[in-house]
Design a protein around this motif. Sequence first.
Motif, PDB file in Angstrom:
ATOM      1  N   LEU A 208      17.653   0.731 -12.408  1.00  0.00           N
ATOM      2  CA  LEU A 208      16.414   0.054 -12.054  1.00  0.00           C
ATOM      3  C   LEU A 208      15.266   1.060 -12.009  1.00  0.00           C
ATOM      4  CD1 LEU A 208      17.615  -2.273  -9.144  1.00  0.00           C
ATOM      5  CD2 LEU A 208      17.212  -2.903 -11.533  1.00  0.00           C
ATOM      6  N   GLY A 209      14.063   0.585 -12.379  1.00  0.00           N
ATOM      7  CA  GLY A 209      12.876   1.403 -12.204  1.00  0.00           C
ATOM      8  C   GLY A 209      12.568   1.549 -10.726  1.00  0.00           C
ATOM      9  N   SER A 210      11.749   2.527 -10.380  1.00  0.00           N
ATOM     10  CA  SER A 210      11.494   2.825  -8.972  1.00  0.00           C
ATOM     11  C   SER A 210      10.023   3.111  -8.743  1.00  0.00           C
ATOM     12  CB  SER A 210      12.325   4.036  -8.535  1.00  0.00           C
ATOM     13  OG  SER A 210      12.061   4.384  -7.193  1.00  0.00           O
ATOM     14  N   SER A 211       9.513   2.662  -7.603  1.00  0.00           N
ATOM     15  CA  SER A 211       8.129   2.970  -7.225  1.00  0.00           C
ATOM     16  C   SER A 211       8.080   3.240  -5.729  1.00  0.00           C
ATOM     17  CB  SER A 211       7.197   1.797  -7.565  1.00  0.00           C
ATOM     18  OG  SER A 211       7.529   0.657  -6.789  1.00  0.00           O
ATOM     19  N   THR A 212       7.061   3.968  -5.327  1.00  0.00           N
ATOM     20  CA  THR A 212       6.842   4.261  -3.912  1.00  0.00           C
ATOM     21  C   THR A 212       5.493   3.682  -3.503  1.00  0.00           C
ATOM     22  OG1 THR A 212       8.114   6.305  -4.071  1.00  0.00           O
ATOM     23  CG2 THR A 212       6.634   6.092  -2.193  1.00  0.00           C
ATOM     24  N   ARG A 288       8.481  -7.230 -13.990  1.00  0.00           N
ATOM     25  CA  ARG A 288       8.839  -7.316 -12.576  1.00  0.00           C
ATOM     26  C   ARG A 288       8.134  -6.251 -11.760  1.00  0.00           C
ATOM     27  NH1 ARG A 288      13.447  -8.967 -15.384  1.00  0.00           N
ATOM     28  NH2 ARG A 288      14.377 -10.913 -14.672  1.00  0.00           N
ATOM     29  N   GLU A 289       7.892  -5.102 -12.373  1.00  0.00           N
ATOM     30  CA  GLU A 289       7.114  -4.062 -11.699  1.00  0.00           C
ATOM     31  C   GLU A 289       5.703  -4.554 -11.415  1.00  0.00           C
ATOM     32  OE1 GLU A 289       5.637   0.581 -12.237  1.00  0.00           O
ATOM     33  OE2 GLU A 289       6.424  -0.539 -13.956  1.00  0.00           O
ATOM     34  N   ASP A 290       5.075  -5.180 -12.397  1.00  0.00           N
ATOM     35  CA  ASP A 290       3.721  -5.713 -12.202  1.00  0.00           C
ATOM     36  C   ASP A 290       3.692  -6.771 -11.098  1.00  0.00           C
ATOM     37  OD1 ASP A 290       2.789  -4.067 -14.197  1.00  0.00           O
ATOM     38  OD2 ASP A 290       2.824  -5.621 -15.753  1.00  0.00           O
ATOM     39  N   ALA A 291       4.701  -7.646 -11.099  1.00  0.00           N
ATOM     40  CA  ALA A 291       4.768  -8.695 -10.088  1.00  0.00           C
ATOM     41  C   ALA A 291       4.919  -8.086  -8.697  1.00  0.00           C
ATOM     42  CB  ALA A 291       5.934  -9.635 -10.382  1.00  0.00           C
ATOM     43  N   LEU A 292       5.728  -7.042  -8.603  1.00  0.00           N
ATOM     44  CA  LEU A 292       5.945  -6.393  -7.318  1.00  0.00           C
ATOM     45  C   LEU A 292       4.655  -5.706  -6.839  1.00  0.00           C
ATOM     46  CD1 LEU A 292       8.113  -5.853  -5.209  1.00  0.00           C
ATOM     47  CD2 LEU A 292       8.718  -3.753  -6.434  1.00  0.00           C
ATOM     48  N   GLN A 293       3.932  -5.082  -7.750  1.00  0.00           N
ATOM     49  CA  GLN A 293       2.677  -4.443  -7.369  1.00  0.00           C
ATOM     50  C   GLN A 293       1.649  -5.457  -6.883  1.00  0.00           C
ATOM     51  OE1 GLN A 293       1.472  -2.138 -10.775  1.00  0.00           O
ATOM     52  NE2 GLN A 293       2.797  -0.410 -10.243  1.00  0.00           N
TER      53      GLN A 293
END
Length: 294
Positions: A208-212, A288-293
């Motif tokens: 999975l990709g990861s962000s902080t 999904r990253e964009d949606a999470l942001q």
Amino acid sequence: MSDALSALERAIAAKLAARASAMERDLTEFVAIPTCSGHEEGLVRLRAIMRARLAALGAQISEISGDSKPAWIVQPGQRADATPPVALRAVARGGVGRRVLITGHIDTVHDPFGAFQTLVRTTQSRAEGPGAIDMKGGLVCMLHALEVLAELGVKPAWSVLLNSDEETGSLHSQRAIRDEARACAAAGGIGLAMEPSLPDGTLVLERLGSSTFRIECEGRAVHAGRDFASGVSAVNALAAKILDAAKLVDLDAGTVVNIGPLEGGKATNIVADCARGWGNGRFKDAAREDALQR
């Protein structure tokens, strides 16, 4: 399956099997070196071992300076002025064929001064220790595989990149990793990360990709005993936002949100005017990253 292996592949497998004891000794040594992210004493020791082993294979060795990370991302208990750690780079000399980039990290999450410090065998086929799987075991496998290939005269065009801040998001080393990966891909190469397999031994093909992120709330400070009604608690607001964020978790879609550590308030009798929570998001793809942001 053995019938389908070439003579060279059988020779590689046999040499690796003969190294079992040596691999266990290496793992015991590596695990006993405390390499928690930011514990530079241990990181330097293990980095020196990796440098020596890779240099003995004739690789060209260099270090890539780490970049500073954004100030907002520094969490309670972390130093904001720590020197960014370097990434260790090794490139095989005279390698031929398709390029192979091997990535890994030498840092762990374990307390360098805690009780969990050594590799301990729990059964005939199992041992446990800080960082044994994630990912000092992978580093041991990498070294011995490269050494066996060299012994057999196999010279792939490999390069190794090892960072020291993976457990804190690779913020210092992400530029170096991206640069190496893009150069390898542009040359038609492949990448291997020495992270652990799945519990049944299955090779992991993607992660999975990861962000902080940080959630920050501002309120109005008042004395809780004298003027509570005029106050606005940033801690209460943060608590509500944390529960909202928890609703974004969708394990079937591969979306994870985890929050902690937290910081807020100065005293129990003062309504908190500031509260912060640091978190980590995981996602399967850019959408999904964009949606999470959002």
